[in-house]
Design an enzyme around this catalytic site. Structure first.
Site, PDB file in Angstrom:
ATOM      1  N   GLU A 115     -16.177   5.841   5.844  1.00 44.70           N
ATOM      2  CA  GLU A 115     -15.256   5.349   6.880  1.00 44.70           C
ATOM      3  C   GLU A 115     -15.253   6.308   8.063  1.00 44.70           C
ATOM      4  OE1 GLU A 115     -11.248   5.120   5.250  1.00 44.70           O
ATOM      5  OE2 GLU A 115     -11.468   7.039   4.241  1.00 44.70           O
ATOM      6  N   LYS A 125      -2.559   6.998   0.950  1.00 47.51           N
ATOM      7  CA  LYS A 125      -2.353   7.302   2.370  1.00 47.51           C
ATOM      8  C   LYS A 125      -1.302   8.409   2.422  1.00 47.51           C
ATOM      9  CE  LYS A 125      -2.060   4.752   6.717  1.00 47.51           C
ATOM     10  NZ  LYS A 125      -3.218   5.303   7.394  1.00 47.51           N
ATOM     11  N   ARG A 160       0.834  -1.202   0.000  1.00 47.66           N
ATOM     12  CA  ARG A 160       0.000   0.000   0.000  1.00 47.66           C
ATOM     13  C   ARG A 160       0.872   1.256   0.000  1.00 47.66           C
ATOM     14  NH1 ARG A 160      -4.557   0.446   4.554  1.00 47.66           N
ATOM     15  NH2 ARG A 160      -2.789   1.058   5.833  1.00 47.66           N
TER      16      ARG A 160
HETATM   17  N1  PXG Z   1      -9.188   4.709   6.904  1.00 52.06           N
HETATM   18  C1  PXG Z   1      -8.280   5.684   7.070  1.00 52.06           C
HETATM   19  C2  PXG Z   1      -8.561   7.036   6.556  1.00 52.06           C
HETATM   20  C3  PXG Z   1      -7.087   5.403   7.720  1.00 52.06           C
HETATM   21  O1  PXG Z   1      -6.171   6.361   7.872  1.00 52.06           O
HETATM   22  C4  PXG Z   1      -7.844   3.121   8.029  1.00 52.06           C
HETATM   23  C5  PXG Z   1      -8.993   3.462   7.352  1.00 52.06           C
HETATM   24  C6  PXG Z   1      -7.657   1.714   8.504  1.00 52.06           C
HETATM   25  O2  PXG Z   1      -6.652   1.052   7.750  1.00 52.06           O
HETATM   26  P1  PXG Z   1      -5.744  -0.096   8.373  1.00 52.06           P
HETATM   27  O3  PXG Z   1      -4.916  -0.538   7.230  1.00 52.06           O
HETATM   28  O4  PXG Z   1      -4.955   0.513   9.479  1.00 52.06           O
HETATM   29  O5  PXG Z   1      -6.659  -1.148   8.839  1.00 52.06           O
HETATM   30  C7  PXG Z   1      -6.857   4.106   8.214  1.00 52.06           C
HETATM   31  C8  PXG Z   1      -5.598   3.765   8.924  1.00 52.06           C
HETATM   32  C9  PXG Z   1      -3.089   6.877  13.457  1.00 52.06           C
HETATM   33  C10 PXG Z   1      -3.268   5.762  12.545  1.00 52.06           C
HETATM   34  O6  PXG Z   1      -1.954   7.037  13.946  1.00 52.06           O
HETATM   35  C11 PXG Z   1      -4.085   5.851  11.445  1.00 52.06           C
HETATM   36  C12 PXG Z   1      -4.234   4.763  10.635  1.00 52.06           C
HETATM   37  C13 PXG Z   1      -3.574   3.615  10.910  1.00 52.06           C
HETATM   38  C14 PXG Z   1      -2.750   3.560  12.001  1.00 52.06           C
HETATM   39  C15 PXG Z   1      -2.595   4.635  12.831  1.00 52.06           C
HETATM   40  O7  PXG Z   1      -4.068   7.584  13.707  1.00 52.06           O
HETATM   41  N2  PXG Z   1      -5.043   4.874   9.588  1.00 52.06           N
END
Ligand code: PXG
Length: 293
Positions: A184, A151, A52
């Site tokens: 989301e 991301k 990703r």
């Molecule tokens: N949507 C968004 C917008 C994200 O930023 C997810 C879904 C979930 O994705 P994953 O692959 O983690 O299941 C994310 C993930 C943080 C932090 O520090 C943010 C994310 C992941 C880890 C930590 O706030 N975002």
């Protein structure tokens, strides 16, 4: 001892790990990142997180100075150097230092940071009792302006959503796209269980970050014999859902018990959610790339 940060190929203590104020990641949010976890000495879905990261970088024409294999090794080494078994790992690749103009060609080399640290988790009571959430006024940015599947270091829209949650006195807010479909949370994906017992989550084409936790939950739910559908749904479907939960690297699976002050199901974490939480915890303990030989 202070934690050791990987920064452009060397390890430095936290206090000395610095990037330039001319870095376009700082000046313009020009860069990409990942958040990954290690459980029990194994990095969870490392390959998927790196894919990703490289896909996000590819979209924005950012050349990551390491091959994926080298990046994998650098990530493992960062966890090792800090002697961690359970960790949160933040990988940041930014355009690098340039001048005070937008032109990325002035940035000669991407800068790379990997931070591995202890994780700060949501308090246990949120997992036991569930979260109250609201829907946000802020809408998802559209794929034709700023693709949510990247991301990127520009998380302002997500921050605005988090601010809305805080102002409503809850931990998380749910985002709709400009068509009114649920997409989301500020940093997590969403699932509902409908009256037919089906597990529903928005499809990536609606404009979501395709979460790795989300995809794992879909896989586990399939093994549990649940019907899983990736389908668009609206706020109405949220309000009449029987169960609801959020997924993300930091949050794992977290139950939702109220949405815009409408109680979800019985107002307590539902049976399907609780079973998936248990199965997810088993899964992460036994899957992943080993950090230590
Ligand atoms: N949507 C968004 C917008 C994200 O930023 C997810 C879904 C979930 O994705 P994953 O692959 O983690 O299941 C994310 C993930 C943080 C932090 O520090 C943010 C994310 C992941 C880890 C930590 O706030 N975002």
């Amino acid at each position: 001892m202070s934690i050791q940060i990987y920064i452009d190929g060397v390890f430095r203590p936290k206090e000395e790990a610095k990037v330039s104020v001319f870095d376009h990641g700082y000046l313009y949010g020009d860069g990409v990142f990942e958040g990954t976890r290690a459980y029990n000495g194994r990095i969870f879905k490392l390959q998927e997180h790196l894919e990703r990261l490289y896909e996000s970088a590819r979209h924005i024409l950012l050349d990551i100075p390491l091959s994926m294999e080298e990046m994998k090794e650098a990530t493992l080494e960062t966890v090792r150097r800090n002697n961690l078994h359970d960790a949160y790992i933040r990988t940041v690749v930014s355009r690098g230092a340039g001048d005070l103009g937008l032109d990325p060609r002035k940035c000669t080399r991407a800068s790379m940071v990997i931070i591995a640290d202890k994780i700060s988790l949501f308090p246990q009571e949120f997992y036991d009792r569930g979260l109250e959430v609201v829907t946000a006024v802020t809408r998802q940015r559209t794929a034709d302006t700023m693709e949510p599947r990247i991301k990127s270091l520009n998380y302002l829209n997500n921050i605005l959503v988090k601010i809305e949650a805080a102002q409503a006195g809850v931990m998380e807010a749910i985002v709709l796209n400009t068509q009114g479909y649920v997409v989301e949370g500020s940093g997590c994906n969403i699932f509902i269980i409908n009256k037919n017992g089906e597990l529903i989550t928005p499809p990536p084409y609606l404009g979501i970050l395709e979460g790795i936790t989300r995809n794992t939950v879909i896989e586990i739910a399939g093994q549990e014999g649940l019907t899983v559908k990736e389908l668009p749904f609206t706020r109405h479907d949220l309000y009449i859902s029987r169960e609801c939960f959020l997924t993300g690297t930091a949050a794992e699976l977290i139950p939702v018990i109220s949405i815009d002050r409408r109680t979800v199901g019985e107002g307590i974490p539902g049976a399907v959610t609780r079973n998936l939480m248990r199965k997810f915890h088993d899964y992460v303990q036994h899957n992943g790339t080993p950090v230590y030989p």
